[in-house]
Scaffold this active site. Structure first.
Site, PDB file in Angstrom:
ATOM      1  N   VAL A  55      -1.495  -4.165 -10.218  1.00  0.00           N
ATOM      2  CA  VAL A  55      -3.120  -4.371 -10.347  1.00  0.00           C
ATOM      3  C   VAL A  55      -3.976  -3.632  -9.785  1.00  0.00           C
ATOM      4  CG1 VAL A  55      -4.981  -6.127  -9.581  1.00  0.00           C
ATOM      5  CG2 VAL A  55      -2.786  -7.077 -10.440  1.00  0.00           C
ATOM      6  N   CYS A  56      -3.219  -2.665  -8.623  1.00  0.00           N
ATOM      7  CA  CYS A  56      -3.973  -1.865  -7.629  1.00  0.00           C
ATOM      8  C   CYS A  56      -4.358  -0.481  -8.408  1.00  0.00           C
ATOM      9  CB  CYS A  56      -3.212  -1.463  -6.504  1.00  0.00           C
ATOM     10  SG  CYS A  56      -2.696  -2.708  -5.423  1.00  0.00           S
ATOM     11  N   PRO A  57      -3.693   0.075  -9.482  1.00  0.00           N
ATOM     12  CA  PRO A  57      -4.289   1.128  -9.979  1.00  0.00           C
ATOM     13  C   PRO A  57      -5.353   0.905 -11.171  1.00  0.00           C
ATOM     14  CG  PRO A  57      -2.193   0.555 -10.928  1.00  0.00           C
ATOM     15  CD  PRO A  57      -2.468  -0.137  -9.728  1.00  0.00           C
TER      16      PRO A  57
END
EC number: 1.11.1.28
Length: 189
Positions: free
Chosen positions: A55-57
């Site tokens: 999810v982070c990128p």
């Protein structure tokens, strides 16, 4: 968790700022902020749990794509996690969407900033949080989502626009729309 009205804490962190040899890392501290906030009075600071995840990128890249729009509103974007600047560098080299990020990826390896903000999770990772900080270093917006739910950087930009009007903004207000006039509302207009 710190929230609206609280002062954003001071910090001194190393960051990955580039993939260019010899220019990869920079210290982001009070002096750096002072120099950059003379040009950009607002800060948008967001945290992600950890590098090399899923999810982070998507969020980091979305903030990167809107960086010019934040800059047009005199806001400096800063991102961070508990990973080191070297891990950030490796991730940027490895991930197509992160290679050309226009803002620093700060390394809160000692977890001091996440603790000061109150966003260190029980698992030791940063919660998925974002803060909008005004020229007086006062938090004007804070939000945290579950680790499995990505944020919407366009909504953060919308809130920044609303805050910068210094007026009453109705639900779902967007830049260019009318704000609320309490005198007219009380008069039934």
């Amino acid at each position: 968790m710190l929230t609206v009205g609280d002062q954003f804490p001071d910090f001194d962190l190393m960051a990955c700022v580039s993939l260019e040899k010899g220019k990869e890392f920079e210290r982001i501290d009070a002096e750096w902020l002072k120099l950059n906030r003379e040009k950009k009075g607002w800060l948008v600071v967001f945290a992600w749990p950890k590098d090399f995840t899923f999810v982070c990128p998507t969020e980091i890249a979305a903030f990167g794509k809107l960086n010019e729009e934040f800059a047009d509103r005199d806001a400096q974007v800063l991102g961070f996690s508990g990973d080191s600047e070297f891990v950030h560098h490796a991730w940027r080299k490895d991930h197509d969407d992160l290679r050309d990020l226009p803002f620093p990826m700060m390394a809160d390896s000692k977890h001091e900033l996440m603790r000061d903000l109150g966003i260190e999770g029980e698992d030791g990772f940063a919660k998925r949080a974002v803060f909008i900080v005004d020229q007086n270093n006062e938090i004007q917006f804070s939000m945290v989502t579950a680790g499995s739910v990505g944020r919407n950087p366009k909504e953060v930009l919308r809130v920044l626009d609303a805050l910068q009007t210094d007026e009453l903004c109705p639900c779902n207000w967007t830049k260019g729309e009318d704000t609320l006039d309490p005198v007219k509302l009380l008069a039934g207009e």
